[in-house]
Design an enzyme around this catalytic site. Structure first.
Site, PDB file in Angstrom:
ATOM      1  N   ARG A 175       0.855  -1.176   0.000  1.00 17.76           N
ATOM      2  CA  ARG A 175       0.000   0.000   0.000  1.00 17.76           C
ATOM      3  C   ARG A 175       0.895   1.232   0.000  1.00 17.76           C
ATOM      4  O   ARG A 175       1.942   1.256   0.644  1.00 17.76           O
ATOM      5  CB  ARG A 175      -0.925   0.016   1.223  1.00 17.76           C
ATOM      6  CG  ARG A 175      -2.041  -1.033   1.174  1.00 17.76           C
ATOM      7  CD  ARG A 175      -3.090  -0.664   0.123  1.00 17.76           C
ATOM      8  NE  ARG A 175      -4.254  -1.540   0.167  1.00 17.76           N
ATOM      9  CZ  ARG A 175      -4.428  -2.599  -0.603  1.00 17.76           C
ATOM     10  NH1 ARG A 175      -3.474  -2.942  -1.472  1.00 17.76           N
ATOM     11  NH2 ARG A 175      -5.542  -3.318  -0.524  1.00 17.76           N
ATOM     12  N   GLU A 201      -3.400   7.686  -4.203  1.00 18.75           N
ATOM     13  CA  GLU A 201      -3.874   7.141  -5.482  1.00 18.75           C
ATOM     14  C   GLU A 201      -5.334   7.555  -5.721  1.00 18.75           C
ATOM     15  O   GLU A 201      -6.127   7.602  -4.783  1.00 18.75           O
ATOM     16  CB  GLU A 201      -3.786   5.609  -5.460  1.00 18.75           C
ATOM     17  CG  GLU A 201      -2.389   5.064  -5.500  1.00 18.75           C
ATOM     18  CD  GLU A 201      -2.380   3.526  -5.485  1.00 18.75           C
ATOM     19  OE1 GLU A 201      -3.427   2.914  -5.808  1.00 18.75           O
ATOM     20  OE2 GLU A 201      -1.342   2.943  -5.146  1.00 18.75           O
ATOM     21  N   HIS A 234      -0.083   0.620  -9.668  1.00 20.11           N
ATOM     22  CA  HIS A 234      -0.781  -0.347  -8.809  1.00 20.11           C
ATOM     23  C   HIS A 234      -1.300  -1.529  -9.625  1.00 20.11           C
ATOM     24  O   HIS A 234      -2.482  -1.876  -9.569  1.00 20.11           O
ATOM     25  CB  HIS A 234      -1.935   0.337  -8.060  1.00 20.11           C
ATOM     26  CG  HIS A 234      -2.356  -0.402  -6.820  1.00 20.11           C
ATOM     27  ND1 HIS A 234      -2.986   0.211  -5.760  1.00 20.11           N
ATOM     28  CD2 HIS A 234      -2.244  -1.707  -6.461  1.00 20.11           C
ATOM     29  CE1 HIS A 234      -3.254  -0.667  -4.815  1.00 20.11           C
ATOM     30  NE2 HIS A 234      -2.807  -1.845  -5.219  1.00 20.11           N
TER      31      HIS A 234
END
EC number: 1.1.1.290
Length: 380
Positions: A208, A237, A254
């Site tokens: 993360r 994000e 990601h």
């Protein structure tokens, strides 16, 4: 059943078409208003499923096609009697393939021998645990830090984070994002810890974004810190920091776990949980929806170098440098343009298979067989 699904979850129809009506929305557009007439909600990590969104809605089952659950308000689910499921391990192998690709790229740039590095894996759950198995299977030295798991397995081979950061010259992060509790992970690598990393350290974050203090990392890299960095996840994000990305060797939007197998496995797992919740038989399996691999197999000459074989097998399946190039092309324009590009790269991600589907012949050479087995490919 009235089913609402993130439009980027694959093969929803194959698994859920006979369970009711299916409506699709972009994950970031799923809000309280969208849930007014929904019984079953299927999401990914981009959708925050909170008390505010769910209160007063008819939602009774939430499935997330992800390993992590930090986007789900599990306390409220328990309070409201909402059943839920994540998809633990669904994309773990894809992330391992990504990390291996990053390590190969770093070794190429640094002229380093991967077998001579000391690897530090922070978080040994579904993803980190598999990575540890691969690295140790290759005969490489690995340090593991996972305080929650260490508490459950006091006889396990674990080290403190301080020791890992001091001794490892490759660090790969695979923790969930915990903002509080006994083991918080937000800014686990904060400015002091980042500044204390050994010169020449390689850092990979595919967990993360907020596990690493992005601003602190950017300042260190701007100041000339001797680090090689690969980031697949970003604070804020879909807004990634273009200045930080410019200073990373590998920067991607990601997608570390975006293997085709991982995506389909995630849908299959929440379907299985849904069927268990409803007490009905499963009608469809993962094998029903998984297509044949494009690369059927490889034949290695028994005399080839094992290090070359490792790189060749990994890159035959996936090389993150192609995703890095596409991401860098998207880091232009204003903030809104970059945010849209981040999501578009994920939405239109090309098919990518896992190395576990690759069949490899070695001519019986023992060292090559060890490489193939460690990678999880199929030895023939």
């Amino acid at each position: 059943m009235r089913i609402l699904a993130d439009e980027n979850i694959p093969v929803v129809d194959a698994f859920f078409a006979d369970q009711g009506s299916i409506r699709r929305l972009p994950g970031r557009a799923i809000d309280r208003a969208a849930l007014a007439e929904v019984d079953v909600l299927l999401v990914r990590s981009v959708t925050e499923v909170s008390r505010a969104a769910l209160a007063g809605s008819p939602v009774r089952f939430v499935g997330t096609c992800t390993i992590g659950t930090d986007h789900l308000d599990l306390d409220y689910f328990a309070e409201a009697g909402i059943a839920w499921s994540s998809a633990p391990g669904c994309n773990a192998r894809g992330v391992v393939d990504y990390v291996l690709g990053c390590l190969l790229a770093m070794a190429e740039v640094r002229g380093a021998d991967l077998a001579e590095r000391t690897y530090g894996v922070v978080g040994a759950g579904q993803v980190g645990g598999r990575l540890v198995e691969v690295l140790r299977g290759l005969g490489w030295k690995v340090l593991v830090c996972d305080p929650p798991r260490q508490a459950r397995e006091p006889d396990g081979e674990f080290v403190s984070l301080e020791r890992l950061l001091a001794e490892a010259d490759v660090i790969s992060l695979h923790t969930p994002l915990n903002r509080d509790g006994e083991h918080p992970t937000r800014h686990l690598l904060d400015e002091p810890r980042l500044a204390a990393l050994r010169p020449g350290t390689w850092l990979v974050n595919a967990s993360r974004g907020a596990v690493v203090d992005n601003q602190a990392l950017r300042r260190l890299l701007e100041g000339g810190a001797d680090l090689e960095v690969a980031l697949d996840v970003w604070e804020g994000e879909p807004q990634a920091d273009p200045e930080l990305a410019a200073r990373c060797l590998i920067a991607t939007p990601h997608i570390a776990g975006y293997s085709l197998e991982g995506k389909l496995r995630g849908t299959a797992q929440i379907y299985q949980a849904y069927c268990a919740w409803r007490g009905i038989a499963e009608r469809v399996s993962l094998q029903d929806v998984l297509p044949e691999t494009w690369l059927a197999g490889l034949q290695l000459n028994p005399g080839c170098d094992p290090a070359w074989a490792l790189a060749t097998l990994c890159r035959a399946v996936y090389d993150p440098r192609s995703d890095d190039a596409a991401f860098r092309r998207s880091l232009t324009g204003d903030s809104a343009t970059r945010r849209a590009a981040f999501d578009a790269l994920r939405k239109h991600y090309p098919p990518r298979r896992e190395i576990t589907g690759l069949r490899v012949a070695t001519g019986g050479q023992a060292e090559l067989q060890r490489v193939v087995r460690a990678l999880g490919a199929q030895l023939v």
